[in-house]
Write a protein that holds these residues in place. Sequence first.
Motif: not given
Length: 317
Positions: A103-119
């Motif tokens: 789950t931790g790996r999944g959350l880190l991936t989701v957080m990377a996607f969030d940064r992608y959308v934000a930038i």
Amino acid sequence: MNTSGPVEFFILDGLKEKYILPFVFTAYISILSGNSMIIYLVRTDPKLNTPMYFFLHFLSFNDIVFTSATMPNMLFMLLTVVKTISKTGCFLQMYFFLLSGGTGRGLLTVMAFDRYVAICNPLHYTTIMTRRVCVLLIFGSWVFGIVILLPTFVWATLVPFCGPNVVKHLFCDHSSVVVLACTDTTRNGVLSLTVVIIVLVGTFLLVLTSYICIGKAVRKMSSVDQLKAFGTCVSHLIVVCISYISAVFVYVSYRVAKFDPDVRIIIAVFYSMLTPLLNPIIYSLRNKELQDAIKRAFGKFTSVSKETRKTVPSISK
């Protein structure tokens, strides 16, 4: 220790030395306090009501689960002479350790996607990263952890254990337990390797893809905007690097026969507490919004303490 029938308990025969005890105890208390602080701040401070902190506070919760699956029992064993754990308790420990790890790996991936959308899509960020989408991404991370690791866990519970029952570890690690099965475990090894590739390599490639896209977008920005974009990503990048490098190092240590068993145990123990311990520190030191939230919470606490002291009646002489 050999058994004449089906194994009903395991003996965790890890490090004999007690020197690791203060490190494990200090680390566990720090993990609980640091991650609990982030959860509290995100839930109580309105200025942290953004998707990035929403994901961060679930990562902190996952880190608490990840360490609490193993460290309390580890501390108990280091403090006492009791080294046994029931078969059920052993597999429950293994399950939550595997689940929270995936789950931790999944959350880190989701957080990377969030940064992608934000930038890369700043004008559409609020319409894309809605509360509903954030909840679905969190739910997807937990489903990913459950689904991808459940076959490995189930297969481990189905193999027969009839002795020996001595686990050369401080907790019920999957590889250390399955090797004790009194049957061929080749398929377990193949399945475990497949899961590791999917969880580590698969999620890392998704994170890497997100940051490649971010890098292309940042190149087109002004110097000021580049620094601002870098500032929003650097904490997550540091956590990703520490998490994946340490995980790969642990996996390699289990596959290299020349590794000293005690060194392998130490590596696994430090891996289990390294990222959860550093996450709150990294995000707190690198993120001004979180630093300001800590100051506001501390200011609120001290104000309440002063008001409480004022309202307490003094005892006249």
